[in-house]
Design an enzyme around this catalytic site. Structure first.
Site, short mmCIF file in Angstrom:
data_model
loop_
_atom_site.label_atom_id
_atom_site.label_comp_id
_atom_site.label_asym_id
_atom_site.label_seq_id
_atom_site.Cartn_x
_atom_site.Cartn_y
_atom_site.Cartn_z
N ARG A 194 -13.08 -18.25 1.52
CA ARG A 194 -13.42 -17.75 2.85
C ARG A 194 -12.24 -17.75 3.82
O ARG A 194 -12.18 -16.94 4.73
CB ARG A 194 -14.58 -18.55 3.43
CG ARG A 194 -15.88 -18.31 2.68
CD ARG A 194 -17.07 -18.88 3.40
NE ARG A 194 -18.29 -18.62 2.68
CZ ARG A 194 -19.50 -18.99 3.09
NH1 ARG A 194 -19.63 -19.64 4.24
NH2 ARG A 194 -20.58 -18.72 2.38
N ASP A 225 -26.57 -21.33 18.19
CA ASP A 225 -25.87 -21.58 16.94
C ASP A 225 -24.43 -21.92 17.28
O ASP A 225 -23.95 -21.60 18.37
CB ASP A 225 -25.93 -20.34 16.03
CG ASP A 225 -25.72 -20.71 14.56
OD1 ASP A 225 -26.73 -20.87 13.85
OD2 ASP A 225 -24.56 -20.86 14.13
#
Length: 201
Positions: free
Chosen positions: A36, A136
């Site tokens: 990633r 979030d």
């Protein structure tokens, strides 16, 4: 050739994600971290993960990008349906006299859960007011959530009644997508909140 993530470098990123988000990554997550973050090395023209770690250590914006990439977000509409049945059939009737119900969805990911909450509450409460705070740590998933736009196949878990009342099927250039309708989206405030830090008042 992809750069190699050495153990020392992995430990640095593992500590960073723990310090930033309270997430513990096991040794098994090393390939995930490498995969990633490799694209960020390429975008910065860096050859090693050590060089990239120096960047995220001094650059708050890039550190947030790394957090966004390393936090896993698994969600879908009406996940754990028994929870929403309990909300509609037990909690809402007990609060029927409340003038305003406020709900916090503490890790909302790309928005499927708060929109499920909103559909459930709108159906159960009728004209009574409710508001949802959806938060979030990841700015990336919040950007998706705020749009309320999803691939049409993601609607398969939404009951037909709710799909009809609260979802708009795309046509033309938007074919293959659906949009959560505007009045329902207006019930939800999306905000970046890190549950690992002091919570806002």
């Amino acid at each position: 050739m992809l750069p190699v993530l050495f153990d020392k470098e992995f430990k640095g990123f593992r500590q960073l994600i723990f310090d930033e988000a309270g997430i513990h990554m096991s040794d098994a997550k090393k390939p995930l971290v490498s995969g990633r973050l490799a694209k960020r090395l390429a975008q910065h023209g860096l050859d090693t993960f050590s060089d990239y770690y120096k960047v995220v250590s001094r650059d708050a914006k890039e550190r947030q990008m790394a957090v966004d990439l390393l936090t896993t977000n698994e969600t879908f509409f009406f996940r754990e349906p028994k929870h929403f049945e309990y909300l509609a059939n037990t909690i809402v009737p007990e609060m029927a006299t409340s003038s305003n119900l406020r709900v916090w969805c503490g890790a909302c990911s790309t928005g499927e859960e708060p929109y499920t909450l909103a559909m459930t509450l709108a159906q159960a409460m009728g004209n009574l007011r409710f508001d949802i705070l959806a938060s979030d740590i990841s700015t990336r998933v919040l950007a998706t959530a705020e749009k309320g736009l999803y691939p049409v196949e993601d609607a398969q878990d939404i009951p037909k009644l709710f799909r009809t009342q609260y979802c708009l099927k795309g046509i033309g250039s938007q074919e293959g997508w659906f949009l959560v309708d505007h009045p329902l989206r207006n019930r939800i405030q999306f905000e970046q909140i890190n549950l690992n830090t002091t919570l806002p008042e």
